[in-house]
Design a protein around this motif. Structure first.
Motif: not given
Length: 122
Positions: A62-63, A65-68, A92-93, A98-100
């Motif tokens: 998570i970076e 505000g997004s889940l990568y 999980l998002a 998390l929006p993305h």
């Protein structure tokens, strides 16, 4: 009709096993993502298990505000591993609000491009 295998998707808690697997999968034990060198201790992972045997792995961070979703590997010939891991990542998002969900793939990974495009990613 082809029946899909059911997988138990759960966090990989055995860090030594995860790090060993990633060192084998990542060319020099690390990957370059968004201008940074990422090593196995830098990621979290979900494992896809069938009959308590590891079938696939998805690594993530998570970076900003997004889940990568950094890497996804099917380590078996079973169909549906990637789909099951992706569904868990989307969950999980949502759980983390998390929006993305951003997917990281290399330019030459045509199979991954197709996989994600078929599932609505752009």
């Amino acid at each position: 009709m082809t029946r899909r295998t059911a997988f138990d998707i759960r966090p990989m808690t055995d860090r030594a096993a995860l790090e060993e697997l990633l060192r084998l999968r990542w060319s020099d034990g690390s990957i370059f993502v968004r201008g940074r060198l990422i090593t196995p201790p830098d990621v979290e992972a979900f494992g896809a298990y069938h009959d308590n045997k590891l079938q696939g792995v998805a690594t993530w961070r998570i970076e900003d505000g997004s889940l990568y979703l950094l890497t996804m590997n099917n380590i078996t010939d079973r169909r549906g591993v990637g789909e099951a891991l992706l569904v868990r990542m989307l969950g999980l998002a949502r759980e983390r609000k998390l929006p993305h969900l951003r997917v990281i793939i290399s330019n030459d990974n045509v199979g991954a491009f197709r996989f994600y495009q078929k599932r609505g990613f752009r």
